[in-house]
Structures are given as C-alpha cells and as structure tokens.
Design a protein around this motif. Structure first.
Motif, PDB file in Angstrom:
ATOM      1  N   ARG A   5      42.103 -22.213   6.273  1.00 30.22           N
ATOM      2  CA  ARG A   5      42.730 -22.923   5.143  1.00 30.22           C
ATOM      3  C   ARG A   5      44.202 -23.214   5.428  1.00 30.22           C
ATOM      4  N   GLY A   8      44.166 -26.076   7.782  1.00 33.73           N
ATOM      5  CA  GLY A   8      43.830 -27.277   7.021  1.00 33.73           C
ATOM      6  C   GLY A   8      45.018 -27.792   6.231  1.00 33.73           C
ATOM      7  N   ALA A   9      45.759 -26.880   5.602  1.00 33.24           N
ATOM      8  CA  ALA A   9      46.944 -27.286   4.843  1.00 33.24           C
ATOM      9  C   ALA A   9      48.003 -27.876   5.776  1.00 33.24           C
ATOM     10  N   GLY A  55      41.852 -32.562   7.230  1.00 29.54           N
ATOM     11  CA  GLY A  55      42.633 -31.411   6.777  1.00 29.54           C
ATOM     12  C   GLY A  55      42.223 -30.963   5.385  1.00 29.54           C
ATOM     13  N   THR A  59      40.527 -27.390   4.320  1.00 32.82           N
ATOM     14  CA  THR A  59      41.129 -26.555   3.291  1.00 32.82           C
ATOM     15  C   THR A  59      40.114 -26.126   2.237  1.00 32.82           C
TER      16      THR A  59
END
Length: 157
Positions: A5, A8-9, A55, A59
């Motif tokens: 995550r 992804g952020a 992304g 997330t």
C-alpha cells in the motif's frame, strides 16, 4: 501487506506529479495540433494515467501474505530464462525494423509470443498477427499521417 500500500501510494504520487506538473511544464505542445493523438504530450499523458491507475489498484488491492511473497521470490530464478528470451525477442524486433519494417516483424513476434504463451489455434493466431499490425499501419499512415517504417517493403506505399 502494508508495504504494497505504501508503494501504491508512492506510485500514485509520482503519477499525479507527472500528470499535473512534469508533463505540462516539460512538454511544449503547439496550439494548432489537429488531433489529440498527434499532440506531443498525448502518449506521456496516457502512460502517466495508466501508471497512476496501477498505483491506485496497488493501494486498494489486498496484499499478499508473507508466505505468498516468499513463494514468488523463490520462483524468480526459474522465471529469468523466460524473461531473457522475451527481451531477446524484443531486441531482435528492434534491430530488424530498419531492414524489414515494422509490419512483418510484428506479425512474426505476435505469432511467436502467442505460441509461447500457449495459444495453438492457428486461425486465431494468424488473424491476430496479420490484423493488428495492418490496422495499426493503416491508421498511422492514412488517418494520423505518421509514417511507419516499412523497410524493404517501402515500394508498397
């Protein structure tokens, strides 16, 4: 799970930065471009948008467990020969384009990669391998007015 995550952020942040700062500031586009697809910033915007979407998916998607991650890491060495073969095919394509153009090598690479991934229906293979490159060449040559390298087949156009 938390790491994916965070990654992804970070990917979303980089994508948003590219979309709203880097591309508008770094790419100069003339105001008289007849179609959006011909604008210099079109493909960078498409790629940055896809990057941002990936992304977002990273997330919100559930992360893998430690056991699944360990299994994936264990499989990397066994996957390297396939990756190396794929990269070799891409380099062969790149170096064949000046001599054979884009159409014929694209047809060969599509058949080869589809066969490599397990497709064995020849009608489907050949229709995809012939259809996609021809449609793309027709679009770029006659709609977008962007010349495509035809190599030794330049006499056709």
């Amino acid at each position: 799970m938390k790491e994916s995550r965070l990654v992804g952020a970070a990917v979303v942040g980089i994508g948003v930065l590219a979309l709203f700062v880097l591309i508008p500031v770094g790419i100069v586009s003339p105001s008289d471009v007849p179609a959006l697809a011909l604008a210099p910033e079109f493909w960078p915007l498409v790629i940055a948008s896809i990057f941002t979407l990936m992304g977002i998916l990273m997330t919100i998607a559930p992360g893998s467990t430690d056991q699944e991650t360990a299994e994936e890491l264990r499989l990397i060495p066994s996957r390297l020969p396939r990756l190396s073969g794929f990269l070799a095919v891409l380099f062969a394509f790149y170096f064949s384009v000046p001599y054979l153009g884009m159409v014929l090598p694209a047809m060969v690479i599509i058949v080869g990669l589809c066969w490599f991934t397990g497709e064995r229906r020849w009608l489907l293979l050949t229709s995809i391998a012939v259809g996609i490159p021809l449609v793309l060449v027709l679009f770029f040559q006659f709609v977008a007015n962007i010349p495509i390298p035809l190599g030794m087949f330049e006499f056709i156009y």
